[in-house]
Design an enzyme around this catalytic site. Structure first.
Site, PDB file in Angstrom:
ATOM      1  N   HIS A 102      20.942  75.213  89.325  1.00 54.20           N
ATOM      2  CA  HIS A 102      22.354  75.427  88.964  1.00 54.20           C
ATOM      3  C   HIS A 102      22.948  74.115  88.440  1.00 54.20           C
ATOM      4  O   HIS A 102      24.062  73.723  88.792  1.00 54.20           O
ATOM      5  CB  HIS A 102      23.155  75.929  90.173  1.00 54.20           C
ATOM      6  CG  HIS A 102      24.363  76.739  89.781  1.00 54.20           C
ATOM      7  ND1 HIS A 102      24.812  77.800  90.523  1.00 54.20           N
ATOM      8  CD2 HIS A 102      25.207  76.638  88.718  1.00 54.20           C
ATOM      9  CE1 HIS A 102      25.893  78.320  89.958  1.00 54.20           C
ATOM     10  NE2 HIS A 102      26.145  77.628  88.860  1.00 54.20           N
ATOM     11  N   GLY A 127      31.543  84.964  74.983  1.00 54.99           N
ATOM     12  CA  GLY A 127      32.671  84.071  75.189  1.00 54.99           C
ATOM     13  C   GLY A 127      32.337  82.667  74.716  1.00 54.99           C
ATOM     14  O   GLY A 127      31.551  82.476  73.793  1.00 54.99           O
ATOM     15  N   GLU A 184      21.329  80.473  96.769  1.00 56.48           N
ATOM     16  CA  GLU A 184      21.121  79.080  96.355  1.00 56.48           C
ATOM     17  C   GLU A 184      21.402  78.129  97.513  1.00 56.48           C
ATOM     18  O   GLU A 184      22.484  78.198  98.107  1.00 56.48           O
ATOM     19  CB  GLU A 184      22.042  78.755  95.175  1.00 56.48           C
ATOM     20  CG  GLU A 184      21.746  79.573  93.935  1.00 56.48           C
ATOM     21  CD  GLU A 184      22.725  79.320  92.793  1.00 56.48           C
ATOM     22  OE1 GLU A 184      22.524  79.883  91.712  1.00 56.48           O
ATOM     23  OE2 GLU A 184      23.702  78.558  92.996  1.00 56.48           O
ATOM     24  N   THR A 201      21.924  81.611  82.911  1.00 55.16           N
ATOM     25  CA  THR A 201      22.669  80.407  83.276  1.00 55.16           C
ATOM     26  C   THR A 201      24.094  80.772  83.682  1.00 55.16           C
ATOM     27  O   THR A 201      24.979  79.926  83.678  1.00 55.16           O
ATOM     28  CB  THR A 201      22.715  79.408  82.098  1.00 55.16           C
ATOM     29  OG1 THR A 201      23.266  80.071  80.949  1.00 55.16           O
ATOM     30  CG2 THR A 201      21.337  78.872  81.768  1.00 55.16           C
ATOM     31  N   SER A 202      24.319  82.045  84.028  1.00 54.32           N
ATOM     32  CA  SER A 202      25.670  82.488  84.367  1.00 54.32           C
ATOM     33  C   SER A 202      25.879  82.490  85.873  1.00 54.32           C
ATOM     34  O   SER A 202      26.324  81.489  86.448  1.00 54.32           O
ATOM     35  CB  SER A 202      25.939  83.876  83.763  1.00 54.32           C
ATOM     36  OG  SER A 202      25.008  84.843  84.230  1.00 54.32           O
ATOM     37  N   ARG A 203      25.566  83.585  86.544  1.00 52.24           N
ATOM     38  CA  ARG A 203      25.653  83.699  87.992  1.00 52.24           C
ATOM     39  C   ARG A 203      24.428  84.449  88.490  1.00 52.24           C
ATOM     40  O   ARG A 203      23.995  85.431  87.875  1.00 52.24           O
ATOM     41  CB  ARG A 203      26.924  84.443  88.420  1.00 52.24           C
ATOM     42  CG  ARG A 203      28.195  83.610  88.355  1.00 52.24           C
ATOM     43  CD  ARG A 203      28.184  82.511  89.429  1.00 52.24           C
ATOM     44  NE  ARG A 203      29.418  81.741  89.448  1.00 52.24           N
ATOM     45  CZ  ARG A 203      29.636  80.657  88.735  1.00 52.24           C
ATOM     46  NH1 ARG A 203      28.692  80.236  87.895  1.00 52.24           N
ATOM     47  NH2 ARG A 203      30.763  79.990  88.834  1.00 52.24           N
ATOM     48  N   ILE A 210      30.587  80.094  76.098  1.00 55.83           N
ATOM     49  CA  ILE A 210      29.199  79.642  76.226  1.00 55.83           C
ATOM     50  C   ILE A 210      28.265  80.551  75.446  1.00 55.83           C
ATOM     51  O   ILE A 210      27.324  80.081  74.789  1.00 55.83           O
ATOM     52  CB  ILE A 210      28.798  79.566  77.713  1.00 55.83           C
ATOM     53  CG1 ILE A 210      29.683  78.559  78.450  1.00 55.83           C
ATOM     54  CG2 ILE A 210      27.329  79.170  77.849  1.00 55.83           C
ATOM     55  CD1 ILE A 210      29.482  78.528  79.956  1.00 55.83           C
TER      56      ILE A 210
END
Length: 273
Positions: A227, A97, A208, A177-179, A99
């Protein structure tokens, strides 16, 4: 924003997710309540892609290890760490997508071969990005670096599990770096401890902030950030105005840039669907 919370908001017209992923909102419940759900998927595309590349480079060049060596009075111009060439190596991108595409562009600048798995992106987009489409298993087994850029859904939760990690090269690195829950963290820890892969760069974790006894905190082949990939001076300047614009659009009966649930009854009645 659970169903219970949303059902209690009897005057609520819109919920704004100040980021890309909206997994923290019960979209189905919001839709039933006639609440428009908005997310902001495009404001910090470059920042997150930069964070992913920074983590990749830090792992590849062993920056944290060398920094620690010097601080402990160890000066080794030819350090005892394996360092990949980058040029000619292969990066696999999960999710092509906004990113993921920005990450592909950066990787090409470092002369990496770029492959990706994304069943929802057309062949035309792959061709336009200059990225080779592969299967999930091919991406996991062929890549020297794997960078995750997928939303968190029922389909992608723990998509990087023990079976997937065992497909990776032992000298490969995982970047997320997503979830956090896209990766089964217990399996990742096991893989790092037992040497199935070389290391990991993580801007997100399953919990987190992490517990103080999380093994990832003490591994010298793991680079962590809190994050924070979305941040830059510019993105911080732009975001509050953008949030207000999006909410105002719904309240004024106009279409926001990114309406998650156009089937919302209130959105339809307002003419924004």
């Amino acid at each position: 924003m659970t169903r219970r919370v949303l059902e209690s908001l009897t005057q609520c017209k819109v919920v704004l997710r100040t980021g890309v992923g909206y997994d923290v909102i019960d979209v189905e419940a919001a839709t039933e309540q006639g609440i428009a759900v908005i997310n902001i998927p495009d404001l910090w595309t470059r920042e997150v892609a930069n964070q992913a590349m920074s983590l990749l480079l830090a792992l590849n060049r062993r920056v944290v290890n060398l920094h620690s060596d010097i601080r402990s009075s160890t000066w080794t111009p030819r350090p005892p760490y394996d360092v990949g060439s980058l040029h000619g190596e292969t990066i696999g991108i999960l999710g092509l997508g906004r990113i993921g595409s920005a990450m592909a562009q950066r990787a090409k600048g470092f002369e990496l071969n770029v492959i990706a798995y994304d069943p929802y992106i057309s062949d035309e987009v792959f061709t336009d990005r200059g990225v080779t489409r592969v299967s999930f298993d091919e991406m996991m087994s062929q890549s020297d670096y794997i960078s995750l850029h997928t939303p968190l859904t029922d389909e992608t939760r723990h998509i990087i599990n023990e079976n997937a990690l065992r497909l990776m090269k032992p000298n490969a690195y995982l970047i997320n770096t997503s979830r956090g829950p896209v990766v089964e963290e217990a399996a990742l820890i096991k893989a790092l401890q037992e040497g199935w892969l070389a290391g990991a760069g993580l801007d997100v974790l399953e919990k987190e902030p992490p517990a103080s006894d999380n093994p990832l905190l003490s591994m010298d082949n793991v680079v962590l950030s809190p994050h924070s990939g979305h941040t830059s001076v510019l993105s911080l300047q732009l975001r509050t105005g953008r949030y207000g614009e999006e909410v105002a659009a719904v309240l004024d009966g106009r279409m926001p840039r990114n309406l998650v649930n156009p089937q919302s009854t209130r959105a339809s009645a307002s003419g924004v669907a």
